[in-house]
Every structure is written in C-alpha cells, then in structure tokens.
Motif scaffolding. Structure first.
Motif, PDB file in Angstrom:
ATOM      1  N   ALA A  91       0.835  -1.205   0.000  1.00  4.64           N
ATOM      2  CA  ALA A  91       0.000   0.000   0.000  1.00  4.64           C
ATOM      3  C   ALA A  91       0.868   1.252   0.000  1.00  4.64           C
ATOM      4  O   ALA A  91       0.577   2.244  -0.689  1.00  4.64           O
ATOM      5  CB  ALA A  91      -0.928  -0.012   1.214  1.00  4.64           C
ATOM      6  N   LYS A  92       1.945   1.224   0.757  1.00  4.88           N
ATOM      7  CA  LYS A  92       2.868   2.358   0.830  1.00  4.88           C
ATOM      8  C   LYS A  92       3.406   2.723  -0.550  1.00  4.88           C
ATOM      9  O   LYS A  92       3.616   3.902  -0.858  1.00  4.88           O
ATOM     10  CB  LYS A  92       4.026   2.017   1.769  1.00  4.88           C
ATOM     11  CG  LYS A  92       5.131   3.070   1.820  1.00  4.88           C
ATOM     12  CD  LYS A  92       6.292   2.610   2.688  1.00  4.88           C
ATOM     13  CE  LYS A  92       7.437   3.619   2.643  1.00  4.88           C
ATOM     14  NZ  LYS A  92       8.604   3.165   3.436  1.00  4.88           N
ATOM     15  N   HIS A  93       3.624   1.704  -1.387  1.00  7.95           N
ATOM     16  CA  HIS A  93       4.195   1.936  -2.711  1.00  7.95           C
ATOM     17  C   HIS A  93       3.133   2.045  -3.804  1.00  7.95           C
ATOM     18  O   HIS A  93       3.467   2.018  -5.008  1.00  7.95           O
ATOM     19  CB  HIS A  93       5.193   0.826  -3.035  1.00  7.95           C
ATOM     20  CG  HIS A  93       6.414   0.857  -2.164  1.00  7.95           C
ATOM     21  ND1 HIS A  93       7.424   1.778  -2.319  1.00  7.95           N
ATOM     22  CD2 HIS A  93       6.766   0.099  -1.092  1.00  7.95           C
ATOM     23  CE1 HIS A  93       8.355   1.579  -1.405  1.00  7.95           C
ATOM     24  NE2 HIS A  93       7.993   0.559  -0.649  1.00  7.95           N
ATOM     25  N   GLY A  94       1.873   2.162  -3.419  1.00  6.59           N
ATOM     26  CA  GLY A  94       0.816   2.440  -4.373  1.00  6.59           C
ATOM     27  C   GLY A  94       0.385   1.291  -5.249  1.00  6.59           C
ATOM     28  O   GLY A  94      -0.188   1.500  -6.327  1.00  6.59           O
ATOM     29  N   LEU A  95       0.622   0.064  -4.815  1.00  9.22           N
ATOM     30  CA  LEU A  95       0.201  -1.100  -5.598  1.00  9.22           C
ATOM     31  C   LEU A  95      -1.286  -1.374  -5.388  1.00  9.22           C
ATOM     32  O   LEU A  95      -1.834  -1.089  -4.316  1.00  9.22           O
ATOM     33  CB  LEU A  95       1.021  -2.321  -5.198  1.00  9.22           C
ATOM     34  CG  LEU A  95       2.495  -2.258  -5.623  1.00  9.22           C
ATOM     35  CD1 LEU A  95       3.324  -3.243  -4.833  1.00  9.22           C
ATOM     36  CD2 LEU A  95       2.635  -2.533  -7.108  1.00  9.22           C
ATOM     37  N   GLY A  96      -1.936  -1.944  -6.390  1.00  5.68           N
ATOM     38  CA  GLY A  96      -3.363  -2.232  -6.302  1.00  5.68           C
ATOM     39  C   GLY A  96      -3.662  -3.308  -5.268  1.00  5.68           C
ATOM     40  O   GLY A  96      -3.054  -4.387  -5.302  1.00  5.68           O
ATOM     41  N   GLU A 131      -0.234  -4.130 -17.415  1.00 11.80           N
ATOM     42  CA  GLU A 131      -0.460  -3.630 -16.061  1.00 11.80           C
ATOM     43  C   GLU A 131      -0.308  -4.745 -15.029  1.00 11.80           C
ATOM     44  O   GLU A 131       0.283  -4.535 -13.961  1.00 11.80           O
ATOM     45  CB  GLU A 131      -1.858  -3.007 -15.946  1.00 11.80           C
ATOM     46  CG  GLU A 131      -2.106  -2.342 -14.594  1.00 11.80           C
ATOM     47  CD  GLU A 131      -3.491  -1.732 -14.475  1.00 11.80           C
ATOM     48  OE1 GLU A 131      -3.738  -1.021 -13.482  1.00 11.80           O
ATOM     49  OE2 GLU A 131      -4.339  -1.974 -15.357  1.00 11.80           O
ATOM     50  N   THR A 170       2.537  -4.865 -12.137  1.00 13.58           N
ATOM     51  CA  THR A 170       2.124  -4.998 -10.738  1.00 13.58           C
ATOM     52  C   THR A 170       2.882  -6.123 -10.053  1.00 13.58           C
ATOM     53  O   THR A 170       3.371  -5.975  -8.927  1.00 13.58           O
ATOM     54  CB  THR A 170       0.612  -5.253 -10.651  1.00 13.58           C
ATOM     55  OG1 THR A 170      -0.090  -4.114 -11.183  1.00 13.58           O
ATOM     56  CG2 THR A 170       0.154  -5.472  -9.212  1.00 13.58           C
ATOM     57  N   ARG A 191       6.620  -5.135  -9.575  1.00  9.73           N
ATOM     58  CA  ARG A 191       6.779  -4.126  -8.516  1.00  9.73           C
ATOM     59  C   ARG A 191       6.544  -4.744  -7.137  1.00  9.73           C
ATOM     60  O   ARG A 191       7.223  -4.387  -6.168  1.00  9.73           O
ATOM     61  CB  ARG A 191       5.818  -2.961  -8.758  1.00  9.73           C
ATOM     62  CG  ARG A 191       6.200  -2.098  -9.953  1.00  9.73           C
ATOM     63  CD  ARG A 191       5.064  -1.175 -10.342  1.00  9.73           C
ATOM     64  NE  ARG A 191       4.706  -0.279  -9.257  1.00  9.73           N
ATOM     65  CZ  ARG A 191       3.479   0.220  -9.076  1.00  9.73           C
ATOM     66  NH1 ARG A 191       2.482  -0.136  -9.899  1.00  9.73           N
ATOM     67  NH2 ARG A 191       3.254   1.040  -8.079  1.00  9.73           N
ATOM     68  N   HIS A 223       9.361  -4.540  -4.171  1.00 11.15           N
ATOM     69  CA  HIS A 223       9.143  -3.858  -2.894  1.00 11.15           C
ATOM     70  C   HIS A 223       9.146  -4.822  -1.711  1.00 11.15           C
ATOM     71  O   HIS A 223       9.429  -4.413  -0.586  1.00 11.15           O
ATOM     72  CB  HIS A 223       7.858  -3.044  -2.942  1.00 11.15           C
ATOM     73  CG  HIS A 223       7.922  -1.876  -3.881  1.00 11.15           C
ATOM     74  ND1 HIS A 223       8.920  -0.930  -3.812  1.00 11.15           N
ATOM     75  CD2 HIS A 223       7.136  -1.513  -4.929  1.00 11.15           C
ATOM     76  CE1 HIS A 223       8.742  -0.040  -4.770  1.00 11.15           C
ATOM     77  NE2 HIS A 223       7.669  -0.372  -5.460  1.00 11.15           N
TER      78      HIS A 223
END
Length: 301
Positions: free
Chosen positions: A108-113, A228, A232, A235, A239
């Motif tokens: 969530a911190k790194h903006g992943l869905g 996408e 995802t 990434r 992370h």
C-alpha cells in the motif's frame, strides 16, 4: 557450485525439480531438513550444524521454509546469511511476505493495487471494519495462513462479526478484505524470477469454492497477462525484496489487485500449465547472482 536447500520434504515436486535442474547444470544441491539444522551461535563464527555435524560452506542457499516453521526456518537462514552464504530469498524479505498484514502495508505504501483491507484488535469493532471494506460479503484471513487455510468468506454482517469475534476470542490475528466478486473465484499466479515474470497461469476454484488454490481442488491453465498485471507483479516482488516469488492477482473492476506474495511458490502447477522450465530459470539466476557476502541485509532485522 555447491547449493543447499532448506526444505522439510525432499520428495516434493518443486524440490526435486530444483535439484534435477541444478545437477543437470553440473552443480551439487543438498536438501537439508530445516528442523534438523541447529544454529550454533558463537562470536565471529556463525555456523550451522546438521544431524550433529558442522556443515561446510555453500555458495548459495535456497530457502523453501514451510509456513508452520517460519520463525525457526528464518533463524537458520539468517545463520547462513551471516556466514556469507548467498540466499535466493533473504530472511528479511521472507519474514515480510509471511505476515499478510505487514506485506499489505508495504505494498500500500508503494501504491500497488490492493483490495480494501482493515485490521483491528478489538472484537467490538468487528462490524465497523466489515463496513470499512464495503462489506458484506468480506474475506477474513489469518495473518499467517497458507494454501487457502484460514481464509473465510463471510456473507452477512452478523456472520462476519461472529467469525471475527471467535478468532479474536482465541487470540488469533486476522485481517478483513473486500470480496472481489467479479473475479468469479479465479486468480492469476505470476511467477517472478529476478525482476521478470517468467510464467503466468489462471487458477479457477472448484465448484462452489471462492478460493482458487490448487491444493483446494482448483484447476490451472495458461493465460496471457496484461502489461499492467505484469508491472504490478514485478513491482510487488521488488518492494517485498524477493528474487523469486509467486504474486497472486485478482482482476477487479478497477484493475489488478494483489492478494498475496508467496516467497516459496510451488512449481508443479505452473510448470504443467505453461510447459516452461521454471526450475532451470531459477538455477540460472543463482548462477548469475550468487556471490559470497552479496546479501543486502546480512541477516539483520
């Protein structure tokens, strides 16, 4: 190269495939039962003993640590790391992935869905956290469950609250997530090796089953993922700090959402579904990257 594998069951498909792939390329791979390893802690001389004998040096270690012995397995892996052995996945990264709440927070911190997720300690907040994730229905998960065990679908507000209260009454930590109905009981497993998705399959749950795990009767088939979805998965692995992992995605109305990142993904289902030699690609990655002391965290933290 001399490679060690930490695994309790040497006969599992994944473990035999990795051993065969390594030996085909001229390496030796020794499968060590994790629970028979003993950590010998002494100043400046981190060693591991196996069946009462001090182990020699290895060029690399492949951790295939079962969820039921995560803490012990990580202690053993840290000892290898501190002795300078290169790990396929580092202890810190595996520890992150095994804690569903921590891994969700990192992503969530790194903006992943992600699906909407809530966590609370007080069972009196049960109805509030169900509503916070747009439920019911909601999915209730044990923080350290695996293979679909400890994952429950609650279809009503009262039913969900009762399940949460029961878990918390037993002092079991859980989190609550929104139910992605449009996924239709299926998910996508992306296998990431060295920052690349090397294979992907669609897993479909058995009739009447919302969990798609192959261990629970699900089926697998080859699938073409979108750019996408590929991004995802890559990434997520980055992370989490994992060189090799399985990233489980759901296709939601607002794009791919990550359900889990598995640091010890099984190879049988995805190799059979895709026809790819994933074990061989993992060994090739080890060949290219295993260097003494080349460990980011050095077994710390």
């Amino acid at each position: 190269m001399k490679i060690a594998m930490l695994a309790r069951n040497a006969n599992l498909y994944s473990h035999q495939r990795l051993k065969d792939a390594a030996e085909t390329r001229g390496h030796t791979l020794e499968i060590l039962n994790t629970t028979r390893c003993t950590v010998n802690i002494a100043s400046h001389r981190p060693t591991v003993m196996y069946n009462g004998q001090t182990l020699g040096t290895f060029d690399a270690v492949i951790p295939r640590i079962g969820a039921s012995i995560t803490n012990y397995g990580l202690a053993v892996l840290r000892q290898f790391e501190m002795a300078g052995t290169w790990p396929l996945n580092e202890s810190v990264a595996i520890g992150r992935s095994r804690d569903k709440l921590r891994s969700t927070q990192i992503m969530a911190k790194h903006g992943l869905g992600l699906p909407l997720t809530a966590y609370a300690n007080d069972p009196k907040q049960a109805e509030a956290i169900i509503k916070a994730v747009n439920g019911p229905p909601v999915v209730i998960k044990l923080l350290e469950g695996t293979q679909g065990i400890g994952v429950v679908l609650a279809e009503t507000l009262k039913g969900g609250a009762s399940i949460i209260e029961a878990f918390r009454g037993a002092n079991v930590n859980i989190m609550v997530q929104e139910f992605i109905k449009e996924a239709g009981g299926s998910d996508i497993r992306c296998l990431v090796v060295g920052g690349k998705v090397v294979a992907a399959m669609k897993r479909q749950g058995a009739e009447g089953e919302f969990r798609s795990n192959l261990h629970r009767g699900g089926t697998a088939q080859l699938i073409k993922i979108t750019p996408e979805e590929r991004s995802t998965a890559v990434r997520a692995a980055k992370h989490m700090g994992l060189n090799v992992c399985g990233v489980d995605l759901l296709r939601s109305n607002h794009g791919p959402v990550i359900m889990e990142v598995n640091s010890s993904p099984g190879l049988e289902g995805i190799e059979n579904a895709t026809g790819k030699d994933i074990a061989g690609q993992i060994i090739e990655f080890i060949e290219a990257n295993a260097k003494a002391g080349k460990t980011r965290t050095k077994g710390k933290g």
